[in-house]
Each structure stands twice: as C-alpha cells, then as structure tokens.
Enzyme design. Sequence first.
Site, PDB file in Angstrom:
ATOM      1  N   GLN A  28     -55.801 -12.970  47.296  1.00 38.08           N
ATOM      2  CA  GLN A  28     -56.483 -11.668  47.183  1.00 38.08           C
ATOM      3  C   GLN A  28     -56.570 -11.215  45.720  1.00 38.08           C
ATOM      4  OE1 GLN A  28     -55.838  -7.531  49.327  1.00 38.08           O
ATOM      5  NE2 GLN A  28     -54.338  -7.727  47.682  1.00 38.08           N
ATOM      6  N   ASP A  58     -49.217 -27.046  41.019  1.00 36.65           N
ATOM      7  CA  ASP A  58     -48.361 -26.429  42.032  1.00 36.65           C
ATOM      8  C   ASP A  58     -47.122 -25.878  41.336  1.00 36.65           C
ATOM      9  OD1 ASP A  58     -47.950 -27.019  45.393  1.00 36.65           O
ATOM     10  OD2 ASP A  58     -46.322 -26.154  44.218  1.00 36.65           O
ATOM     11  N   ALA A 101     -49.370 -16.608  41.693  1.00 36.47           N
ATOM     12  CA  ALA A 101     -49.056 -17.511  42.803  1.00 36.47           C
ATOM     13  C   ALA A 101     -47.654 -17.228  43.325  1.00 36.47           C
ATOM     14  CB  ALA A 101     -49.158 -18.964  42.351  1.00 36.47           C
ATOM     15  N   SER A 160     -42.775  -7.013  42.404  1.00 38.14           N
ATOM     16  CA  SER A 160     -43.139  -6.312  43.645  1.00 38.14           C
ATOM     17  C   SER A 160     -42.218  -5.142  43.966  1.00 38.14           C
ATOM     18  CB  SER A 160     -43.065  -7.332  44.794  1.00 38.14           C
ATOM     19  OG  SER A 160     -43.058  -6.686  46.029  1.00 38.14           O
ATOM     20  N   GLU A 182     -41.256  -4.590  46.765  1.00 38.33           N
ATOM     21  CA  GLU A 182     -40.315  -5.101  47.773  1.00 38.33           C
ATOM     22  C   GLU A 182     -38.920  -5.293  47.156  1.00 38.33           C
ATOM     23  OE1 GLU A 182     -40.946  -5.536  51.017  1.00 38.33           O
ATOM     24  OE2 GLU A 182     -39.258  -6.773  51.637  1.00 38.33           O
ATOM     25  N   TYR A 215     -37.855 -12.931  50.396  1.00 39.70           N
ATOM     26  CA  TYR A 215     -38.962 -12.746  49.449  1.00 39.70           C
ATOM     27  C   TYR A 215     -38.566 -11.746  48.350  1.00 39.70           C
ATOM     28  CZ  TYR A 215     -43.358 -10.760  47.661  1.00 39.70           C
ATOM     29  OH  TYR A 215     -44.356 -10.287  46.843  1.00 39.70           O
TER      30      TYR A 215
HETATM   31  P1  NAP Z   1     -51.907 -14.037  48.381  1.00 40.74           P
HETATM   32  O1  NAP Z   1     -53.252 -13.544  48.794  1.00 40.74           O
HETATM   33  O2  NAP Z   1     -50.953 -14.494  49.425  1.00 40.74           O
HETATM   34  O3  NAP Z   1     -52.141 -15.241  47.322  1.00 40.74           O
HETATM   35  C1  NAP Z   1     -51.089 -16.081  46.945  1.00 40.74           C
HETATM   36  C2  NAP Z   1     -51.641 -17.182  46.067  1.00 40.74           C
HETATM   37  O4  NAP Z   1     -50.556 -18.024  45.642  1.00 40.74           O
HETATM   38  C3  NAP Z   1     -52.668 -18.105  46.750  1.00 40.74           C
HETATM   39  O5  NAP Z   1     -53.687 -18.394  45.832  1.00 40.74           O
HETATM   40  C4  NAP Z   1     -51.845 -19.353  47.047  1.00 40.74           C
HETATM   41  O6  NAP Z   1     -52.611 -20.528  47.109  1.00 40.74           O
HETATM   42  C5  NAP Z   1     -50.955 -19.381  45.808  1.00 40.74           C
HETATM   43  N1  NAP Z   1     -49.756 -20.215  45.954  1.00 40.74           N
HETATM   44  C6  NAP Z   1     -48.772 -20.078  46.889  1.00 40.74           C
HETATM   45  N2  NAP Z   1     -47.834 -21.004  46.696  1.00 40.74           N
HETATM   46  C7  NAP Z   1     -48.221 -21.763  45.629  1.00 40.74           C
HETATM   47  C8  NAP Z   1     -47.671 -22.883  44.966  1.00 40.74           C
HETATM   48  N3  NAP Z   1     -46.535 -23.443  45.347  1.00 40.74           N
HETATM   49  N4  NAP Z   1     -48.341 -23.387  43.892  1.00 40.74           N
HETATM   50  C9  NAP Z   1     -49.513 -22.841  43.506  1.00 40.74           C
HETATM   51  N5  NAP Z   1     -50.096 -21.789  44.114  1.00 40.74           N
HETATM   52  C10 NAP Z   1     -49.452 -21.261  45.166  1.00 40.74           C
HETATM   53  O7  NAP Z   1     -51.139 -12.916  47.525  1.00 40.74           O
HETATM   54  P2  NAP Z   1     -51.727 -11.607  46.774  1.00 40.74           P
HETATM   55  O8  NAP Z   1     -51.691 -10.466  47.719  1.00 40.74           O
HETATM   56  O9  NAP Z   1     -52.964 -11.971  46.071  1.00 40.74           O
HETATM   57  O10 NAP Z   1     -50.547 -11.340  45.732  1.00 40.74           O
HETATM   58  C11 NAP Z   1     -50.576 -11.941  44.423  1.00 40.74           C
HETATM   59  C12 NAP Z   1     -49.177 -11.887  43.828  1.00 40.74           C
HETATM   60  O11 NAP Z   1     -48.729 -10.529  43.730  1.00 40.74           O
HETATM   61  C13 NAP Z   1     -48.105 -12.591  44.647  1.00 40.74           C
HETATM   62  O12 NAP Z   1     -47.166 -13.143  43.759  1.00 40.74           O
HETATM   63  C14 NAP Z   1     -47.466 -11.471  45.456  1.00 40.74           C
HETATM   64  O13 NAP Z   1     -46.157 -11.815  45.832  1.00 40.74           O
HETATM   65  C15 NAP Z   1     -47.512 -10.355  44.432  1.00 40.74           C
HETATM   66  N6  NAP Z   1     -47.568  -8.993  44.959  1.00 40.74           N
HETATM   67  C16 NAP Z   1     -48.534  -8.652  45.863  1.00 40.74           C
HETATM   68  C17 NAP Z   1     -48.613  -7.349  46.293  1.00 40.74           C
HETATM   69  C18 NAP Z   1     -49.670  -6.935  47.301  1.00 40.74           C
HETATM   70  O14 NAP Z   1     -49.522  -5.868  47.893  1.00 40.74           O
HETATM   71  N7  NAP Z   1     -50.739  -7.691  47.459  1.00 40.74           N
HETATM   72  C19 NAP Z   1     -47.709  -6.376  45.821  1.00 40.74           C
HETATM   73  C20 NAP Z   1     -46.765  -6.757  44.871  1.00 40.74           C
HETATM   74  C21 NAP Z   1     -46.704  -8.073  44.438  1.00 40.74           C
HETATM   75  P3  NAP Z   1     -53.240 -21.096  48.500  1.00 40.74           P
HETATM   76  O15 NAP Z   1     -54.576 -20.394  48.631  1.00 40.74           O
HETATM   77  O16 NAP Z   1     -53.342 -22.544  48.230  1.00 40.74           O
HETATM   78  O17 NAP Z   1     -52.292 -20.740  49.604  1.00 40.74           O
HETATM   79  N1  GDD Z   2     -47.418  -7.910  58.669  1.00 46.03           N
HETATM   80  C1  GDD Z   2     -47.121  -7.058  59.642  1.00 46.03           C
HETATM   81  N2  GDD Z   2     -47.559  -7.314  60.909  1.00 46.03           N
HETATM   82  N3  GDD Z   2     -46.414  -5.954  59.336  1.00 46.03           N
HETATM   83  C2  GDD Z   2     -46.151  -5.086  60.324  1.00 46.03           C
HETATM   84  C3  GDD Z   2     -46.591  -5.283  61.638  1.00 46.03           C
HETATM   85  C4  GDD Z   2     -47.319  -6.468  61.950  1.00 46.03           C
HETATM   86  O1  GDD Z   2     -47.723  -6.730  63.074  1.00 46.03           O
HETATM   87  N4  GDD Z   2     -46.177  -4.229  62.376  1.00 46.03           N
HETATM   88  C5  GDD Z   2     -45.528  -3.391  61.560  1.00 46.03           C
HETATM   89  N5  GDD Z   2     -45.495  -3.914  60.313  1.00 46.03           N
HETATM   90  C6  GDD Z   2     -44.823  -3.313  59.149  1.00 46.03           C
HETATM   91  C7  GDD Z   2     -43.842  -4.257  58.462  1.00 46.03           C
HETATM   92  O2  GDD Z   2     -42.607  -4.295  59.203  1.00 46.03           O
HETATM   93  C8  GDD Z   2     -43.717  -3.572  57.110  1.00 46.03           C
HETATM   94  O3  GDD Z   2     -42.768  -2.532  57.162  1.00 46.03           O
HETATM   95  C9  GDD Z   2     -45.103  -2.971  56.886  1.00 46.03           C
HETATM   96  O4  GDD Z   2     -45.786  -3.024  58.143  1.00 46.03           O
HETATM   97  C10 GDD Z   2     -45.957  -3.685  55.832  1.00 46.03           C
HETATM   98  O5  GDD Z   2     -45.969  -5.054  56.128  1.00 46.03           O
HETATM   99  P1  GDD Z   2     -46.930  -6.084  55.334  1.00 46.03           P
HETATM  100  O6  GDD Z   2     -48.332  -5.615  55.401  1.00 46.03           O
HETATM  101  O7  GDD Z   2     -46.623  -7.446  55.867  1.00 46.03           O
HETATM  102  O8  GDD Z   2     -46.496  -5.912  53.810  1.00 46.03           O
HETATM  103  P2  GDD Z   2     -45.062  -5.854  53.090  1.00 46.03           P
HETATM  104  O9  GDD Z   2     -44.836  -4.462  52.638  1.00 46.03           O
HETATM  105  O10 GDD Z   2     -44.014  -6.498  53.915  1.00 46.03           O
HETATM  106  O11 GDD Z   2     -45.300  -6.817  51.838  1.00 46.03           O
HETATM  107  C11 GDD Z   2     -46.484  -6.685  51.031  1.00 46.03           C
HETATM  108  O12 GDD Z   2     -46.237  -5.765  49.995  1.00 46.03           O
HETATM  109  C12 GDD Z   2     -45.256  -6.175  49.035  1.00 46.03           C
HETATM  110  C13 GDD Z   2     -45.122  -5.031  48.008  1.00 46.03           C
HETATM  111  O13 GDD Z   2     -44.229  -4.067  48.493  1.00 46.03           O
HETATM  112  C14 GDD Z   2     -46.844  -8.082  50.499  1.00 46.03           C
HETATM  113  O14 GDD Z   2     -48.111  -8.014  49.893  1.00 46.03           O
HETATM  114  C15 GDD Z   2     -45.851  -8.559  49.465  1.00 46.03           C
HETATM  115  O15 GDD Z   2     -46.332  -9.768  48.867  1.00 46.03           O
HETATM  116  C16 GDD Z   2     -45.714  -7.472  48.397  1.00 46.03           C
HETATM  117  O16 GDD Z   2     -44.806  -7.878  47.395  1.00 46.03           O
END
Ligand code: NAP
Ligand code: GDD
Length: 331
Positions: free
Chosen positions: A14, A58, A81, A125, A127, A149
């Site tokens: 994303q 990777d 990643a 994050s 988290e 995580y």
């Molecule tokens: P995402 O959609 O799950 O994308 C993860 C990416 O990492 C994908 O391109 C995946 O490739 C790649 N990847 C996973 N394992 C790898 C490996 N071993 N080597 C190389 N590439 C690898 O995550 P996102 O939501 O864009 O988040 C981006 C980053 O921000 C992540 O580090 C996530 O933990 C962090 N983050 C996200 C949020 C959020 O709310 N979105 C908040 C805080 C931090 P494939 O397509 O091949 O699977």
């Molecule tokens: N995924 C999921 N599926 N979550 C659920 C569900 C369900 O069916 N029902 C309730 N939840 C609750 C989870 O228990 C959690 O408390 C909340 O919804 C958000 O879950 P996710 O959307 O899976 O996100 P996250 O907060 O655990 O993690 C995301 O945000 C982090 C930043 O705080 C991810 O993007 C992480 O990569 C990122 O670091």
Amino acid sequence: MSVRRALITGITGQDGSYLADFLLDQGYEVHGMVRRSSTEKFDRIEHARDRLILHQGDLLDQRSLVDTMRAARPHEIYNLAAMSYVAASWVQPTLTAEFTGTGVTRMLEAMRETCPDARFYQASSSEMFGKVREVPQTERTPFYPRSPYGVAKAYGHHITVNYRESYGLHATSGILFNHESPRRGLEFVTRKITWHAAAIKLGLEVKLRLGNLEAERDWGFAGDYVRAMWLMLQQDEPEDFVIATGTAHSVRECVEIAFDHAGLEVDEHVEIDPTLLRPAEVEHLVGDASKAKRILGWEPEVGFEELIRMMVEADQALLKHESSPHGVRRL
Ligand code: NAP
Ligand code: GDD
C-alpha cells in the site's frame, strides 16, 4: 540540478505504491525492490510500471540488498518492506522477527557498505506503543509492544536510532499510526469492512465476521502519510517523528460509517467471530503529531469519515467491474 534517485523496499505494498506515485510526481527516478514470486503481484504499481526501475531482492538476503543499492545508487532509501499484518505475527513469529526486525539491520548494513551518504527512512509503527503508557502517544512515550510484530518493529526502530548515533547515518524513523486507502490489503480491518459493505450491497456476500469491535485506532489516509515520510528525509538533521491525526475511532464506528454509506443495516449483517480475537490486544491508540506539524509543516488532509466513504465507493466500483462479464472477481 541532477535527478534525485529513491529506492523503495515494499514498493508493491500500500504505502510503497503511494510513495512511488508521490516521488514520480516530484521528478525522482524511482527504484523499487521486489521479491521473486511464481505469480507477479504488482497490481498496486501496474499503472506506473513503465516509469519504475525494479530490482529483485529480499530482506532475508544480504547479497540482494547490497546489489540492489549498488545498482540503484539512491540518494534516499525508504524501508517499507515488512511482514505488516499483526495477526499473522503470532502464526509466524520468527519469520516476522527476521523480516520486520533483523531485516532493518541488513538494510542499514547494506547502506553503510554501498551508500553511507544516502538518507534512510524506517517504517516504524504505533503498534510499538501497544499497552499504552500515556495518551496521546508522542515521540517520547515508552514502548510496550503487544504482538511479535510490535516487538520486531521496536527492534527496527532502536537499531535505526543506534546506527544514526553509532555511524552518523542520516537515518530517520517515522512512527506512523494506522493509515488506510482503497489500496489497503483486504485482511486489515478497515478494508475488510468496506469491501464487505460493498459486496453485501451488490449481493455477492451476506455476512461480515469481525473480532474486537471496541478496539480504537487513530486512522489516517495513506496518501497523506507518504508525504510525511518524504518531508522527514528533506530535513538537514535526522530525527524521529510521530505521524497521526490526533483522533481515535472504534472498529464499531468504522462499520457504522461504511454500512450507512452503502445503505445497509449493521445488525442484519455483522457477526462477532471469537476466533478473530487476538492473543493480546492493543485497545486504544491515538497519536500527537505536534512535532511533525511544527518542524515538517505536515497536516493530514483527509478525515476519517471521508476516508471510509472513499474506500466503500472504491470497493463498489472494483466489485462491479470484477463481477461483470469482463472482470475477474478477487477476494
Ligand atoms: P503492506 O501493504 O503489507 O506491504 C508490505 C510490503 O513489504 C510488500 O511490498 C511486500 O512484498 C514487502 N515485503 C514483505 N516481506 C518482504 C521481504 N522479506 N523482502 C522484501 N519485501 C518484502 O504494508 P503497508 O501498509 O504498505 O506498510 C508499509 C510499512 O509501514 C510496513 O513496514 C508496515 O509494517 C509499516 N507500517 C504500516 C502502517 C499502516 O497503517 N499501513 C502503520 C505503521 C507502520 P510482497 O508484495 O511481495 O508481499
Ligand atoms: N484485521 C482485523 N480483522 N482486525 C480486526 C478484526 C478483523 O476481522 N476485527 C476486529 N479487529 C481489530 C483488531 O483486533 C485491531 O484491534 C484493529 O481491528 C485493527 O486491526 P488491523 O486493521 O489488522 O490493524 P492493526 O492496528 O493491528 O495494525 C496496522 O496498524 C499498525 C499501526 O498501528 C498494520 O498496518 C500494522 O502494519 C501497523 O504497524
């Protein structure tokens, strides 16, 4: 001025896809690292594919990281990643540590060897705050991760700070709160909700099963958050920043907004599935992004309700297309 080069790991994800769009618009030469797979999953970057330079690599493989950096010669490196799905981190805890934790050290080592003058962004994050020690959370709030995580991300955060202090690298850690979009993975709760609201409305699904409806998150729009990543690397001095909207909403509120927008009754379609509850939950996250506002001039532009409605509409359009004779339906 010569062209700026950026390298994005996780470009197929994303955030990687939004960041690639943003950097291309800024005139960057954009390089991305992608994993080899028997089936290419480049949907999120397909629209920009001919403007991107992709390298196979990777996070588990040091050689590939070094070779990718040598080939890309980046001025800026965005390490996005990771194994990013919290629930899966209990299923694959060691692999999560390798990707999301130690993978950061491999990236920093490759940078130190090949391009120590580049600028490095680490995707930290909210988290990491887990069982929160104070409300709202800032750059100074202690970490108390509640998932494998979160533990791995805390390691990645600290090693980034450590390499900055040990070797003088321009290494920055962005502590981003949850951010969503129509490109969000289907397993994350906002997208699961908006996709099901669209699918139920179109008669393709009947029920939406969820876990904890009372969990609260500070949800923003991914497009706003990748702009903050870039702003961090434009600073002369590397520092860490919290990026958040400052407002928390519950999963229940998210369901209500999405279903209302789709014209559906929540009670008729939503069920609690206890198997979706997590072994340890993060109940409430809300961030204070004052430092980013003050130093980076960053502000979020898309509010929560607007975001969820945007996602419902995008899922309706997607499913109408995919369920038409010319489309392929995808879960
Ligand atoms: P995402 O959609 O799950 O994308 C993860 C990416 O990492 C994908 O391109 C995946 O490739 C790649 N990847 C996973 N394992 C790898 C490996 N071993 N080597 C190389 N590439 C690898 O995550 P996102 O939501 O864009 O988040 C981006 C980053 O921000 C992540 O580090 C996530 O933990 C962090 N983050 C996200 C949020 C959020 O709310 N979105 C908040 C805080 C931090 P494939 O397509 O091949 O699977
Ligand atoms: N995924 C999921 N599926 N979550 C659920 C569900 C369900 O069916 N029902 C309730 N939840 C609750 C989870 O228990 C959690 O408390 C909340 O919804 C958000 O879950 P996710 O959307 O899976 O996100 P996250 O907060 O655990 O993690 C995301 O945000 C982090 C930043 O705080 C991810 O993007 C992480 O990569 C990122 O670091």
